[in-house]
Design a protein around this motif. Structure first.
Motif, PDB file in Angstrom:
ATOM      1  N   ALA A  60       0.951  -2.010  -0.159  1.00  0.00           N
ATOM      2  CA  ALA A  60      -0.135   0.061  -0.096  1.00  0.00           C
ATOM      3  C   ALA A  60       1.179   1.275  -0.133  1.00  0.00           C
ATOM      4  O   ALA A  60       0.720   2.328  -0.866  1.00  0.00           O
ATOM      5  CB  ALA A  60      -0.994   0.118   1.267  1.00  0.00           C
ATOM      6  N   GLU A  61       1.935   1.312   1.038  1.00  0.00           N
ATOM      7  CA  GLU A  61       2.688   2.854   0.627  1.00  0.00           C
ATOM      8  C   GLU A  61       2.905   2.286  -0.424  1.00  0.00           C
ATOM      9  O   GLU A  61       3.465   3.942  -0.917  1.00  0.00           O
ATOM     10  CB  GLU A  61       3.204   2.617   1.647  1.00  0.00           C
ATOM     11  CG  GLU A  61       2.823   2.707   3.168  1.00  0.00           C
ATOM     12  CD  GLU A  61       3.466   2.043   5.037  1.00  0.00           C
ATOM     13  OE1 GLU A  61       4.950   2.291   4.956  1.00  0.00           O
ATOM     14  OE2 GLU A  61       3.414   1.728   5.757  1.00  0.00           O
ATOM     15  N   SER A  90      -7.254  -4.178  -0.487  1.00  0.00           N
ATOM     16  CA  SER A  90      -7.524  -4.277   0.565  1.00  0.00           C
ATOM     17  C   SER A  90      -9.051  -4.833   0.986  1.00  0.00           C
ATOM     18  O   SER A  90      -8.780  -5.190   1.999  1.00  0.00           O
ATOM     19  CB  SER A  90      -8.258  -2.522   0.686  1.00  0.00           C
ATOM     20  OG  SER A  90      -8.410  -2.448  -0.802  1.00  0.00           O
ATOM     21  N   LEU A  95     -10.538  -4.158   4.362  1.00  0.00           N
ATOM     22  CA  LEU A  95     -10.826  -3.164   4.301  1.00  0.00           C
ATOM     23  C   LEU A  95     -11.448  -2.533   3.476  1.00  0.00           C
ATOM     24  O   LEU A  95     -10.934  -1.603   2.491  1.00  0.00           O
ATOM     25  CB  LEU A  95      -9.117  -2.791   4.303  1.00  0.00           C
ATOM     26  CG  LEU A  95      -8.266  -4.057   4.964  1.00  0.00           C
ATOM     27  CD1 LEU A  95      -6.815  -3.214   4.940  1.00  0.00           C
ATOM     28  CD2 LEU A  95      -8.334  -4.034   7.141  1.00  0.00           C
ATOM     29  N   VAL A  98     -10.779   1.613   2.483  1.00  0.00           N
ATOM     30  CA  VAL A  98     -10.317   1.726   1.982  1.00  0.00           C
ATOM     31  C   VAL A  98     -10.340   1.141   0.946  1.00  0.00           C
ATOM     32  O   VAL A  98     -10.046   1.899  -0.187  1.00  0.00           O
ATOM     33  CB  VAL A  98      -8.547   1.061   2.668  1.00  0.00           C
ATOM     34  CG1 VAL A  98      -7.287   0.886   1.502  1.00  0.00           C
ATOM     35  CG2 VAL A  98      -8.062   1.393   3.663  1.00  0.00           C
ATOM     36  N   CYS A 102     -10.620   3.013  -2.546  1.00  0.00           N
ATOM     37  CA  CYS A 102      -9.730   2.755  -3.653  1.00  0.00           C
ATOM     38  C   CYS A 102     -10.200   2.689  -4.839  1.00  0.00           C
ATOM     39  O   CYS A 102     -10.503   3.179  -6.745  1.00  0.00           O
ATOM     40  CB  CYS A 102      -8.480   1.548  -3.860  1.00  0.00           C
ATOM     41  SG  CYS A 102      -7.622   1.863  -2.750  1.00  0.00           S
ATOM     42  N   LYS A 138      -5.687   7.935   2.464  1.00  0.00           N
ATOM     43  CA  LYS A 138      -4.365   7.804   3.252  1.00  0.00           C
ATOM     44  C   LYS A 138      -4.437   7.235   4.568  1.00  0.00           C
ATOM     45  O   LYS A 138      -4.114   6.412   5.370  1.00  0.00           O
ATOM     46  CB  LYS A 138      -3.160   8.837   3.153  1.00  0.00           C
ATOM     47  CG  LYS A 138      -2.957   8.475   1.593  1.00  0.00           C
ATOM     48  CD  LYS A 138      -1.491   9.717   1.320  1.00  0.00           C
ATOM     49  CE  LYS A 138      -0.855   9.753  -0.036  1.00  0.00           C
ATOM     50  NZ  LYS A 138      -0.387  10.335  -0.020  1.00  0.00           N
ATOM     51  N   TYR A 141      -6.012   4.465   5.814  1.00  0.00           N
ATOM     52  CA  TYR A 141      -5.140   3.853   6.080  1.00  0.00           C
ATOM     53  C   TYR A 141      -4.364   3.609   7.166  1.00  0.00           C
ATOM     54  O   TYR A 141      -4.321   2.094   7.794  1.00  0.00           O
ATOM     55  CB  TYR A 141      -4.075   3.759   4.748  1.00  0.00           C
ATOM     56  CG  TYR A 141      -3.252   2.509   4.633  1.00  0.00           C
ATOM     57  CD1 TYR A 141      -3.036   1.488   4.284  1.00  0.00           C
ATOM     58  CD2 TYR A 141      -1.897   3.680   5.016  1.00  0.00           C
ATOM     59  CE1 TYR A 141      -1.589   0.416   4.574  1.00  0.00           C
ATOM     60  CE2 TYR A 141      -0.451   2.750   5.071  1.00  0.00           C
ATOM     61  CZ  TYR A 141      -0.887   1.346   5.304  1.00  0.00           C
ATOM     62  OH  TYR A 141       0.392   0.278   5.757  1.00  0.00           O
ATOM     63  N   GLU A 145      -3.921   0.607  10.033  1.00  0.00           N
ATOM     64  CA  GLU A 145      -2.965   0.509  10.033  1.00  0.00           C
ATOM     65  C   GLU A 145      -2.747   0.122  11.642  1.00  0.00           C
ATOM     66  O   GLU A 145      -1.524  -0.607  12.008  1.00  0.00           O
ATOM     67  CB  GLU A 145      -1.450   1.046   9.274  1.00  0.00           C
ATOM     68  CG  GLU A 145       0.273   0.302   9.399  1.00  0.00           C
ATOM     69  CD  GLU A 145       1.006   1.549   9.077  1.00  0.00           C
ATOM     70  OE1 GLU A 145       1.729   1.170   8.329  1.00  0.00           O
ATOM     71  OE2 GLU A 145       0.572   2.727   9.096  1.00  0.00           O
TER      72      GLU A 145
END
Length: 156
Positions: A60-61, A90, A95, A98, A102, A138, A141, A145
């Motif tokens: 993801a990053e 995701s 998730l 997210v 997306c 972000k 996320y 995270e």
């Protein structure tokens, strides 16, 4: 008395990690995430699910960096493709927020509205929507995270 004891034991066995799962919050679909956890051989180590989740973090990053670059280059096709890619990853983990964001990036990159149903010929408008959605995803996320790192503990 024996059935009660058996039920209690079963209940404890069946709820390994359940309090932690409920603490994951509304951004993670617990049923989907539990399916990943069920693949672990050892419920204490959680080696399989941990590797999938921490692999997703790296993925993801790296994808966010690529999205930022594509945004600077005004490359809608790449943004759509990256949105699609991260949406799938995701979704696999459950998730939901997210994944939904997306998917919007995927649609905007394809010059569509957020639902992907209507054309949006104004590329600048699409790029602006992608920038806003990328900022939001972000943040989403970061929330998941933190929750997942708290669930799994420090990275191996």
């Amino acid at each position: 008395m024996s059935p009660t004891t058996h039920d209690e034991e079963r209940s404890e066995e069946g709820s390994v990690g359940a309090p932690d799962l409920s603490a994951l919050g509304p951004n993670i679909d617990v049923l989907t995430f539990e399916q990943i956890l069920e693949m672990d051989d050892d419920e204490d180590e959680r080696e399989f699910s941990r590797s999938i989740v921490f692999g997703f973090f790296e993925q993801a990053e790296a994808t966010f960096v690529k999205m930022e670059d594509a945004l600077k280059d005004k490359d809608l096709a790449t943004l759509s493709s990256l949105g699609h890619f991260l949406k799938g990853s995701s979704a696999t983990l459950g998730l939901t927020k997210v994944k939904d964001s997306c998917e919007k990036i995927q649609h905007y990159g394809a010059k569509k509205d957020e639902d992907g149903t209507a054309d949006e010929p104004d590329e600048e408008k699409c790029l602006e929507r992608i920038k806003e959605t990328l900022d939001a995803v972000k943040e989403e996320y970061d929330e998941v995270e933190k929750s997942l790192k708290k669930f799994f503990g420090p990275a191996p």
